[in-house]
Enzyme design. Structure first.
Site, short mmCIF file in Angstrom:
data_model
loop_
_atom_site.label_atom_id
_atom_site.label_comp_id
_atom_site.label_asym_id
_atom_site.label_seq_id
_atom_site.Cartn_x
_atom_site.Cartn_y
_atom_site.Cartn_z
N ASP A 337 0.87 -1.17 0.00
CA ASP A 337 0.00 0.00 0.00
C ASP A 337 0.91 1.23 0.00
O ASP A 337 2.08 1.14 0.40
CB ASP A 337 -0.89 -0.02 1.24
CG ASP A 337 -1.75 1.23 1.35
OD1 ASP A 337 -2.40 1.59 0.35
OD2 ASP A 337 -1.75 1.85 2.42
N ASP A 555 -1.80 -1.17 6.08
CA ASP A 555 -1.89 -0.64 7.45
C ASP A 555 -2.82 -1.45 8.33
O ASP A 555 -2.99 -1.14 9.51
CB ASP A 555 -2.32 0.83 7.44
CG ASP A 555 -3.69 1.04 6.82
OD1 ASP A 555 -4.42 0.04 6.64
OD2 ASP A 555 -4.04 2.19 6.51
N ASP A 559 -6.92 -1.54 4.48
CA ASP A 559 -6.58 -2.55 3.49
C ASP A 559 -7.06 -3.94 3.88
O ASP A 559 -6.54 -4.94 3.38
CB ASP A 559 -5.06 -2.59 3.29
CG ASP A 559 -4.53 -1.28 2.74
OD1 ASP A 559 -5.05 -0.83 1.71
OD2 ASP A 559 -3.61 -0.71 3.35
#
Length: 663
Positions: A337, A555, A559
């Site tokens: 991410d 995180d 996500d």
């Protein structure tokens, strides 16, 4: 053998279970010593110095001491309708006694008991590497109450209390600094080697060591719910979750034991029926029972898994179970991410631009206050940046009603008689709202600089969706935020490639301009921008089909779908985050991206050691089995070879406690 049930299974360890394990180990040590002493008496008495009755008493006592826990565990297994290694060992010892080979039977039980004791001690080392973290928590804390300080037991602390952390003291439980400044050694929780500066507003974690300053801390969690306590619980639970290879071996153990018993019976009966001495045939069968027992094979996997899990936890990397550690070794692709993972996640507002078409008198502060009110109910990194900017200016926020969030797009609510929307270009495009050319040009220009742009739109509040209201409706303006890349991001990607990772990707819901700039600096192979949560899942599926198993690093909150869809899902910077600790398969307690290649290297080394152990164990069983059947291997030699191979396997697994990657 006893250590298989006591150590290899490694069930979740509550404090009573831990005490029970230690008590059993102490008794095992005593029984092993007693068996050895009786063995010496047996060897001395065999010279004919003692009577038959005395020798029988010594032999029976030695069998009882050496085989006590073996019998207990064998009975427990038979109650579950399965045969295990303990049954094979006890049967071999009784068989030796039946043909008057008492001393050899005692030798078998002594070495069997000694091996169990040494294994229990060795396996306890991997547990104690984590359980010792409990000692980091002080027994007392300094509670501040009505302006006075008093020492109280840490168990009495509750959320809302204020405590004093003096220089050199351990932090008692999780909290937030309200006064003072100091540096904390957080290695016990996050694995960070350097102390971290703490000032008002910063979180502190139980088990961390205060430096030279004095801190006043507001307690946010009870001691039993602290990050340190959760770490210990998760690691102990992980030690009880078995890898697929371990589960297979344990399922096969019962069938294997039955097969060994069948072959041993054949070795005892067939040669006797063909004219051989029954005593010799039976003795050879007893030796086969010993050398064919898969002790080393069963302990091969957990010896490595427990050590690897302990090593990772001491570095701030928590595996949620042996299966996840095993799967991580198979990873070929790493997908990151962007916000809060490759970047620091600490965004700041860089531009506030009021639209030319906005109502007269609307100032930048008005625009920011409206945007901050909408973002105040979101946990997203961008929302926090907007809210922080408004607080820095001391702005009052309008009250909201009917707040709604559109995941990956934006939010809207009613404020001051208007329906106000804030979000990216996708939000308005999906609702059929055209962005004015002047705002569109400004937005593209800011995005080219790597910034993320939020557009603010309002209209008279009526029933219906965006663009379906009467009265004034128009664009208030835009707000741009920017993030900074983590300094170790490029190095982490480079180390992943050195490990042989085939593909490194970046997934983000941010705009392509910001994503491209970060992707170029970090050096990923590809990036996908403007993704909704469900679209990240689709990209992960494509990466898996094209390149192989995927590790997703996010995180742990925004996500969650992607983490669940990946071969292994990991949460970065999870210290203090209950959600991240629960959602991910693999948890990085700190924000250090170099922990990602470290975790992969550790898992691969563990996988290699597990393979080494399995191959070695099978090889020893094969060699000793042939020696027993074809060359008449003596029972003591078979016992030494069998138990020695088990200890070698355990020692090989324990090497992972000191693993350090070479990158």
């Amino acid at each position: 053998m006893t250590s298989i049930s006591a150590a290899a299974n490694a069930r979740t360890s509550s404090p009573p279970a831990t005490a029970g394990r230690l008590q059993r180990r102490h008794v095992e040590v005593g029984l092993t010593g007693l068996t050895f002493g009786l063995l010496l008496f047996s060897l001395y008495g065999d010279s004919g110095r003692w009577s038959v009755q005395a020798m029988l008493a010594i032999h029976v006592a030695a069998f009882a001491a050496g085989g006590w826990y073996g019998v207990v565990d064998a009975i427990r297994s038979m109650r579950d309708r399965r045969l295990d290694i303990n049954f094979l060992m006890i049967a071999a010892a009784i068989g030796a006694a039946a043909i008057d080979h008492w001393t050899e039977g005692i030798t078998l039980l002594f070495l069997f008991s000694l091996s169990n004791t040494l294994q229990s001690y060795a396996m306890e080392r991997s547990r104690s590497a984590i359980s010792s973290l409990v000692k980091l928590r002080p027994a007392e804390a300094t509670l501040i109450r009505d302006g006075r300080e008093e020492r109280v037991a840490v168990e009495r602390l509750k959320p809302g209390d204020r405590i004093r952390i003096r220089p050199g003291e351990m932090v008692a439980t999780d909290g937030v600094v309200v006064d003072g400044q100091s540096e904390l050694d957080q290695a016990s929780v996050t694995g960070e080697s350097m102390p971290v500066e703490k000032s008002p507003g910063d979180p502190v974690f139980a088990g961390t060591l205060n430096g030279t300053g004095s801190l006043e801390v507001a307690v946010v969690k009870a001691v039993t719910d602290s990050t340190l306590a959760r770490m210990i619980q998760l690691v102990e639970a992980a030690q009880g979750q078995k890898a697929q290879s371990q589960q297979f071996l344990e399922r096969a153990e019962g069938y294997y034991a039955v097969g060994v018993i069948g072959v041993a019976l054949g070795c005892a009966v067939v040669p006797w029926l063909m004219g051989a001495s029954f005593e010799q045939s039976f003795y050879r069968a007893m030796v086969l029972l010993v050398v064919a027992s898969p002790c080393a094979l069963i302990i091969a996997t957990p010896a490595a898994l427990l050590s690897a899990i302990a090593n990772g936890a001491r570095k701030g990397v928590l595996f949620k179970g042996g299966a996840h550690l095993e799967r991580l070794a198979q990873v070929c692709v790493v997908a990151f991410d962007k916000t809060g993972t490759l970047t620091r996640g600490v965004l700041s507002v860089t531009d506030i631009i009021v639209s030319p078409s906005a109502p007269s008198g609307l100032s930048e502060s008005d625009l920011l206050a409206t945007a901050a009110a909408l973002e105040s109910r979101s946990e997203h990194h961008i929302a926090k940046a907007v809210l922080a900017a408004a607080r820095q200016r001391g702005l009052g926020l309008p009250e909201l009603r009917d707040f709604r969030t559109l995941p990956g797009r934006g939010v809207y609510a009613r404020a001051n008689g208007f329906l106000v929307w804030i979000g990216g270009e996708r939000l308005y495009r999906e609702h059929g709202e055209a962005i004015p050319d002047d705002l569109s040009r400004l937005m593209k220009s800011l995005e080219a600089e790597g910034k993320t742009v939020l557009l603010v739109h309002r209209e008279v509040a009526r029933e219906g969706g965006l663009g379906q209201h009467e009265g004034w409706g128009g664009w208030l303006g835009l707000i741009a935020v920017a993030d900074s890349i983590r300094p170790e991001a490029a190095k982490a990607v480079d180390q992943l490639r050195k490990l042989g990772i085939r593909y490194v990707a970046m997934l983000t819901g941010d705009n392509p301009g910001a994503a491209k700039r970060i992707a170029e600096v970090v050096g990923v192979d590809q990036f996908d921008a403007g993704l909704l949560p469900e679209e990240k899942v689709e990209v992960l599926g494509r990466l898996r089909r094209e390149y192989g198993p995927v590790l997703m690093v996010g995180d742990g909150v925004n996500d969650a779908p992607a983490l669940a869809a990946a071969h292994v899902g990991s949460a970065m910077g999870a210290a203090g985050s209950d959600v991240a600790l629960e959602t991910a398969d693999l948890v990085f307690m700190s924000d250090d991206l170099l922990k990602v290649p470290y975790a992969i290297a550790l898992s691969r080394r563990a996988a290699r050691i597990m393979r080494q152990n399995v191959v070695f164990a099978i090889g020893v069983i094969g060699v000793l089995g042939v020696a027993a059947m074809a060359y008449g291997l003596a029972l003591p030699l078979g016992v030494v070879g069998h138990e020695g191979s088990t200890l070698i396997v355990v020692a090989n697994g324990l090497r992972l406690l000191g693993f350090r990657p070479r990158m």
